[in-house]
Scaffold this active site. Structure first.
Site, PDB file in Angstrom:
ATOM      1  N   ASP A 232      11.324 -15.416   2.722  1.00  0.00           N
ATOM      2  CA  ASP A 232      11.199 -14.259   1.831  1.00  0.00           C
ATOM      3  C   ASP A 232      11.471 -12.975   2.620  1.00  0.00           C
ATOM      4  O   ASP A 232      10.564 -12.207   2.923  1.00  0.00           O
ATOM      5  CB  ASP A 232       9.791 -14.241   1.204  1.00  0.00           C
ATOM      6  CG  ASP A 232       9.711 -13.308   0.010  1.00  0.00           C
ATOM      7  OD1 ASP A 232      10.767 -12.848  -0.463  1.00  0.00           O
ATOM      8  OD2 ASP A 232       8.575 -13.038  -0.439  1.00  0.00           O
TER       9      ASP A 232
ATOM     10  N   GLN B  81       0.300  -7.355  -5.991  1.00  0.00           N
ATOM     11  CA  GLN B  81       1.556  -7.206  -6.707  1.00  0.00           C
ATOM     12  C   GLN B  81       2.015  -5.749  -6.666  1.00  0.00           C
ATOM     13  O   GLN B  81       1.216  -4.852  -6.918  1.00  0.00           O
ATOM     14  CB  GLN B  81       1.350  -7.635  -8.156  1.00  0.00           C
ATOM     15  CG  GLN B  81       2.577  -8.175  -8.796  1.00  0.00           C
ATOM     16  CD  GLN B  81       2.303  -8.569 -10.225  1.00  0.00           C
ATOM     17  OE1 GLN B  81       1.168  -8.646 -10.662  1.00  0.00           O
ATOM     18  NE2 GLN B  81       3.357  -8.817 -10.954  1.00  0.00           N
ATOM     19  N   GLY B  82       3.286  -5.542  -6.320  1.00  0.00           N
ATOM     20  CA  GLY B  82       3.807  -4.178  -6.181  1.00  0.00           C
ATOM     21  C   GLY B  82       3.807  -3.709  -4.741  1.00  0.00           C
ATOM     22  O   GLY B  82       4.475  -2.742  -4.382  1.00  0.00           O
ATOM     23  N   ASP B  83       3.023  -4.400  -3.894  1.00  0.00           N
ATOM     24  CA  ASP B  83       3.053  -4.125  -2.445  1.00  0.00           C
ATOM     25  C   ASP B  83       4.119  -4.988  -1.775  1.00  0.00           C
ATOM     26  O   ASP B  83       4.512  -4.724  -0.629  1.00  0.00           O
ATOM     27  CB  ASP B  83       1.699  -4.439  -1.798  1.00  0.00           C
ATOM     28  CG  ASP B  83       0.595  -3.506  -2.271  1.00  0.00           C
ATOM     29  OD1 ASP B  83       0.872  -2.292  -2.402  1.00  0.00           O
ATOM     30  OD2 ASP B  83      -0.526  -3.985  -2.521  1.00  0.00           O
ATOM     31  N   SER B  84       4.559  -6.011  -2.458  1.00  0.00           N
ATOM     32  CA  SER B  84       5.552  -6.956  -1.923  1.00  0.00           C
ATOM     33  C   SER B  84       6.704  -6.248  -1.253  1.00  0.00           C
ATOM     34  O   SER B  84       7.177  -5.226  -1.738  1.00  0.00           O
ATOM     35  CB  SER B  84       6.151  -7.778  -3.063  1.00  0.00           C
ATOM     36  OG  SER B  84       5.256  -8.752  -3.459  1.00  0.00           O
TER      37      SER B  84
END
Ligand code: 4AZ
Length: 293
Positions: free
Chosen positions: A131, A222-225
């Site tokens: 990733d 979520q959104g920090d990814s």
């Protein structure tokens, strides 16, 4: 007819139950952080979908880290359109840096188009293997002058000892369950691979590691990814996945920057789609196999 009515009632009750359950365990997500000091997050970028950012800030989907004047490191899953099951095009993104408040453009804010993106063909949404992704910016850092609020971060090239205290930052979900307006940051510790596997078993493969607090309570979400995990002023991890956020016994999972270092370093603006990591790791595996046979 009556049966249908009954079914509807059952469905409604069922829905209400699961809704209130998830509501009540509102896991604190960057959950339980503090507002990030600009001085410590000058490399933090916000990756946005241009189409949704006509209201500046609304298009935020992921974090990233500036690793060169025109180069951003992020997660491969941030580049992927899950609905359409394909990678997005570079032109679908904008990258914003030099902002603390997601919705504000201030002195020093840089908004850039993306000229190309790079990822490996071995990334898998199912396993989250590999990733890691790179973006190249059209208007990155202006050359030959120091910028007050934007500057690249150095990549780590070795593994970091378990127990090391590091920082993760982003505009991801907070304990309110919504993306944050302000850039938040929290401390997390590097967790031993064996301990990480007690949480996630074989879900943890090479190139992944855990960081967090085993007690839960603080984490990326979520959104920090795609965003930075920084230890001793070096970029050590990329926010990748986890079982929920800030849950006891389930620390955050990060892509290991030092593991991908050669791949990251060898990306350049004219190598958009790339297959070499998959190839390299395959040859590496084969070579090891031969060596130890
Ligand atoms: C996500 O959904 C996500 N707690 C990101 C980070 C973590 C969990 C989920 C780590 O993008």
């Amino acid at each position: 007819m009556q049966l249908r009515g009954l079914l509807l009632i059952v469905l409604v009750i069922g829905f209400e139950k699961s809704y209130s359950q998830s509501d009540s365990k509102l896991d604190p997500r960057i959950i339980n952080g503090v507002e990030a000091p600009i001085s410590r997050t000058k490399f933090q970028v916000s990756i946005r979908l241009k189409q949704h950012d006509r209201i500046f800030g609304r298009g935020h989907i992921c974090g990233g880290s500036l690793i060169g004047p025109n180069k951003v490191l992020t997660a491969a899953h941030c580049l992927y359109n899950t609905d359409r099951k394909r990678y997005r095009k570079a032109k679908e993104f904008i990258v914003v840096m030099g902002t603390q408040n997601r919705f504000s453009r201030v002195n020093g804010t840089i908004v850039s188009d993306v000229t190309s993106i790079a990822y490996t063909n071995s990334f898998s949404l199912d396993t989250m293997r590999d990733d890691v992704g790179v973006m190249f910016l059209k208007t990155g850092l202006p050359a030959n002058k120091t910028h007050l609020t934007v500057s690249p971060i150095v990549l780590s090239n070795s593994s970091v000892a378990p127990g090391t205290k590091c920082q993760v930052s982003g505009w991801g979900k907070t304990s309110q369950g919504l993306l944050s307006t302000d850039l938040m940051m929290t401390n997390v510790s590097i967790i031993q691979q064996g301990v990480c596997r007690t949480s996630y078993g074989n879900g943890i493969v090479e190139g992944m590691f855990c960081a967090g607090s085993l007690l839960g309570g603080t984490d990326s979400c979520q959104g920090d990814s795609g965003g930075p995990l920084v230890c001793n002023n070096e970029l050590v991890g990329i926010v990748s996945w986890g079982n929920g956020c800030a849950q006891k016994g389930f620390p955050g999972v990060y892509s290991n920057v030092s593991y991908y270092r050669n791949w990251i370093d060898s990306r350049n603006a004219s190598a958009p789609v790339d297959y070499s990591f998959g190839f390299l790791s395959l040859s590496f595996t084969l070579a090891l196999g031969i060596l130890f046979n």
